[in-house]
Write an enzyme that holds these catalytic residues in place. Structure first.
Site, PDB file in Angstrom:
ATOM      1  N   GLY B 137       0.797  -1.214   0.000  1.00  0.00           N
ATOM      2  CA  GLY B 137       0.000   0.000   0.000  1.00  0.00           C
ATOM      3  C   GLY B 137       0.833   1.268   0.000  1.00  0.00           C
ATOM      4  O   GLY B 137       1.807   1.389  -0.760  1.00  0.00           O
ATOM      5  N   CYS B 138       0.457   2.201   0.852  1.00  0.00           N
ATOM      6  CA  CYS B 138       1.132   3.502   0.898  1.00  0.00           C
ATOM      7  C   CYS B 138       2.560   3.387   1.400  1.00  0.00           C
ATOM      8  O   CYS B 138       3.363   4.293   1.189  1.00  0.00           O
ATOM      9  CB  CYS B 138       0.353   4.464   1.791  1.00  0.00           C
ATOM     10  N   ALA B 139       2.903   2.296   2.113  1.00  0.00           N
ATOM     11  CA  ALA B 139       4.275   2.124   2.599  1.00  0.00           C
ATOM     12  C   ALA B 139       5.216   1.706   1.476  1.00  0.00           C
ATOM     13  O   ALA B 139       6.438   1.714   1.649  1.00  0.00           O
ATOM     14  CB  ALA B 139       4.319   1.082   3.715  1.00  0.00           C
ATOM     15  N   ALA B 140       4.655   1.351   0.329  1.00  0.00           N
ATOM     16  CA  ALA B 140       5.463   0.749  -0.738  1.00  0.00           C
ATOM     17  C   ALA B 140       6.443   1.730  -1.365  1.00  0.00           C
ATOM     18  O   ALA B 140       7.468   1.313  -1.909  1.00  0.00           O
ATOM     19  CB  ALA B 140       4.561   0.147  -1.812  1.00  0.00           C
ATOM     20  N   PHE B 333       4.577   5.212   5.087  1.00  0.00           N
ATOM     21  CA  PHE B 333       3.745   4.574   6.116  1.00  0.00           C
ATOM     22  C   PHE B 333       2.568   3.899   5.420  1.00  0.00           C
ATOM     23  O   PHE B 333       1.989   4.476   4.498  1.00  0.00           O
ATOM     24  CB  PHE B 333       3.197   5.610   7.105  1.00  0.00           C
TER      25      PHE B 333
END
Lengths: 385, 385
Positions: B137-140, B333
Site C-alpha cells: 500500500g502507501c508504505a510501498a 507509512f
C-alpha cells in the site's frame, strides 16, 4: 556466503488422483468437442496425485471471489505457521533471528500481506523486512531465493525466511472451457513451503550467483485474467516449448560463473509440466534422472507453482544431499516468461532429521514422456496435433 | 553508495477540486446520518485538488472488477513510460543501465506485472531483475527505496529503477458508506512516479541506512477487503493517531545511525493525512514547515499512496535541493501498520532542469489543522468526537 537450508513442506489432506481427475473431466465436460484431447493432455502430465485445501466438491464450486479469497486467508493462516516452524528448526534458527521475510503467493491476495500476520503471530521482530510478491507466479520460488541471496549479500550474516503458499485450486474457474484451462485443472495442486537462508553457517545450497532472464515478448504466454470472478489462469500453447528459449539463459549464467551448465551435480527446477523437464534434458544434454526430484514433485503433487523448487529441494535433502562442494542450480520459471536462476554449491551434512534414502525409482515408463501441446485460445472444433 | 536521484511525476488530466468533492458528497449521500461529519473530515484533509485517470462521471460508476482492472492496465501502459523516460533522464541513465526494476502499485493487479511489459517495451535488458510489490500500500514508496538501497549494497555500482503507479480512483466503491470510506473518497488521488537509484554518481539523496518497523497487532487498521467488486479500502479510526506509535521507530533508526531525528535537514514522508504531519511535528519537535513538501503533495494531489514520497522529493529538488552533506530521512507509512524508513545525505547539485525557487508559502491558515477522527466500523447513528 548465504546458505539455503532444508525446506519444510506441507500438502493439504484432501487428495485427488489422476483417475479421479479424468473421471471428473469426463463428467463435467461430457459434450466438449476436445474432451479426448484434454484427457490425453492431463494423462501426459504424469501427475498421479494432487492435494487440495478443500474437498473436491467444494473445490469445484465457485462461491465468488470474495469467498475464495476468504478461504485463501483462512487456510494460509491455518497451514503456514507449522511449516514456518519446521523451516526455522531445519535452519536451526528462531523467529527472532530472521531479518527479512519473502512471502510469495499468486493464488490469493491480502493487504496487509501474510508477512504482517506472521510477524505478529509468530514472534518475528518488529523490524523484520517484508517482501510480499504476488505477481511472479511459478517463477516466484526462484525469485524468492534470488532476492534472499541479494539481501544476504547486502547484509552479511543476515537471515531470510522464504514462504511459498500456493492454493492453486482456489483459482479453478468452472466457466473456462478452453483446452489450456482443462489441462490446468488437471495439473495444478496446493502446497505450502518454507525455507531459511542463513547468512552464516547452515547446511544446504550455498548460493554464489543469481540471475533473471525475461524471454522477450512472451508476456501473454502465461497470464492471469483478473476478473470479477478472481484470477483466471491463461496458458498459451507455446509454453511447453519454453525451454528452448530459456536453456541458453541457464547456460549463459553458468558460463558467467565459469561453470558448464551440463556438468553440475544437482538441478532443482520448476516442474511446470513434463515437457519442460524433457526439454531441459535435451537442450542441456542431461540424463532424465537429473530431474528426478522435480519429476517426483510433479508426479506426486502436481504443479504447485512457486512451491515446486522447494519441494524438489526438500527431496534432495531427504535423499541425503550430495557431497560437500557439489555444484548445482535452482531455477524457477513463470510468467514473463521469466526464469529466476541461482547457482551454488552444497555445504555441510544434511540437516538433522533428514532421512538418507534412495528416491522411488522413476523410469521412463513411470512418467509420461509424450509432449502435450497446449492450444492457445483455440476455436472450438480445431484439431490439435 | 547509492543515490536516489530526482523523481519524475505525472498526474492525470482530470481534476476534481475540494468544492466539487464536497458538492458530490452532499448529492450522493444526501440522507446519510453522518454526512456532516464526513464533509468536515474531508475539508480537514487540506486536499484542494486531486487528479483522476478518468472523468468524474466514469470514476463514480463501478463497471465491475474486470473492467476496472482493464482500465488500470490500459492507463498504466499509457502513462508510465513517459514518466520512466524522464526519471532515467534525471538520473542520466538509459534503460540499458538498469539492473533492477521495483514496481509498486496497490490499485490494480496484473500477472505478469508491469515489469515484464516495461522490459519488453522500453528497451530494458532481458536480465533486469523484477520486483513487483502490490501488498504494501502507501508504505510501498518507502519500501521501494529501501529494497533498491539493499540491492545497491549487494551489487555496488548497480542501478535501480523505481516506479510507483497508483490509480486510487479505480478503488472507489460506491456501496461502501461508512464514514472512513466517505473520507477516503475525498482523500485519495491518482499519480505516477518514477525515480532512479544510481549505484555510482548522481545527485540527490545518498542513502546510508534503511529500516522497517511494524506496529504490533495493527493489521486491521489499514486493509483491503478483496471482493468480487475488487479492492475495498478499509480505514480504522485509529490510523490518524499512528505517528505516536511510529515516531519512536523513526527516532530509533536515526539513533542507531548516530543521528538526532529532530535535527535533520530534510524530511520526505508519506502524507496520509494532515494529522500524520501535525503529529510528526509534535512527536519529533519539528516546525510545520519541515513537512512543506509532503504537505504540498497532500494539498495539490491528495494522498497518492506509494507515490507521495516521490512527489514530495521531487518538490525538494524543484526547490533547489539542500546544501551538500545535509542529512535527512524518507519514510513511507502504510498497512501493517508498517513504516519503511531510509536515512541519507544530500549529494551534489540538483539535477539539471531543476528550477530553484521557493515553494508557495504554506501557513497554518492555508491547511486544515483540525485532526480528523475516522470512526472504525461505527454503527450508523454513533456520535464521533
Amino acid at each position: 556466503m548465504a546458505t539455503l537450508c532444508r525446506p519444510a513442506i506441507a500438502v493439504p489432506e484432501h487428495v485427488i488422483t489422476l483417475d479421479e481427475t479424468l473421471a471428473l473431466a469426463r463428467t463435467l465436460h461430457a459434450g466438449h468437442p476436445q474432451l479426448g484431447l484434454a484427457l490425453r493432455l492431463i494423462e501426459n502430465t504424469g501427475v498421479r496425485t494432487r492435494h487440495l485445501v478443500q474437498p473436491i466438491e467444494r473445490t469445484l464450486a465457485h462461491p465468488g471471489f470474495t469467498v475464495r479469497n476468504e478461504v485463501y486467508e483462512r487456510e494460509a493462516k491455518r497451514r503456514v505457521p507449522e511449516v514456518v516452524e519446521r523451516a526455522l528448526a531445519h535452519g536451526e534458527l528462531t523467529a527472532r533471528d530472521i531479518d527479512l521475510i519473502v512471502y510469495v503467493s499468486c493464488t490469493g491476495f491480502m493487504m496487509p500481506s501474510m508477512t504482517a500476520w506472521l510477524i505478529n503471530t509468530m514472534g518475528f521482530r518488529s523490524d523484520t523486512r517484508q517482501v510480499p510478491i504476488a505477481q511472479l507466479g511459478c517463477a516466484a520460488g526462484g525469485a524468492a531465493v534470488n532476492r534472499a541471496h541479494d539481501f544476504c549479500r547486502a547484509y552479511p550474516g543476515a537471515n531470510v525466511l522464504i514462504v511459498a503458499c500456493e492454493f492453486c485450486s482456489l483459482c479453478y474457474q468452472p466457466t473456462d472451457l478452453d483446452v489450456g484451462s482443462l489441462l490446468s485443472n488437471g495439473l495444478f495442486g496446493d502446497a505450502v513451503a518454507a525455507v531459511v537462508m542463513r547468512g552464516n553457517g547452515g547446511h544446504g545450497v550455498q548460493v554464489e550467483r543469481n540471475g533473471s532472464h525475461l524471454v522477450p515478448h512472451t508476456e501473454d504466454w502465461i497470464s492471469y485474467g483478473v476478473k470479477d470472478t478472481g484470477f483466471h489462469f491463461q496458458l498459451d500453447r507455446r509454453v511447453p516449448g519454453t525451454m528452448e528459449l530459456l536453456a541458453p539463459a541457464l547456460r549463459g549464467l553458468a558460463g558467467e560463473h565459469g561453470w558448464d551448465v551440463s556438468g553440475l551435480g544437482f538441478y532443482i527446477v520448476h516442474a511446470g509440466g513434463p515437457r519442460i523437464l524433457d526439454d531441459l534434458c535435451r537442450f542441456l544434454n542431461l540424463e532424465p534422472a537429473t530431474f528426478r526430484y522435480s519429476r517426483a514433485t510433479l508426479t506426486e503433487r502436481g504443479n504447485i507453482a512457486s512451491a515446486v523448487v522447494f519441494d524438489a529441494l526438500a527431496r534432495l535433502f531427504a535423499d541425503g544431499g550430495v557431497p560437500e562442494g557439489t555444484t548445482g542450480l535452482i531455477a524457477g520459471f513463470g510468467p514473463g516468461i521469466t526464469a529466476e536462476i541461482s547457482l551454488g554449491s552444497w555445504v555441510g551434512a544434511p540437516a538433522e532429521g533428514a532421512r538418507p534414502r534412495r528416491p522411488r525409482a522413476i523410469s521412463t515408463s513411470d512418467i509420461a514422456l509424450v509432449h502435450p501441446t497446449v492450444p492457445r485460445r483455440f476455436p472450438t472444433g480445431t484439431t490439435i496435433s
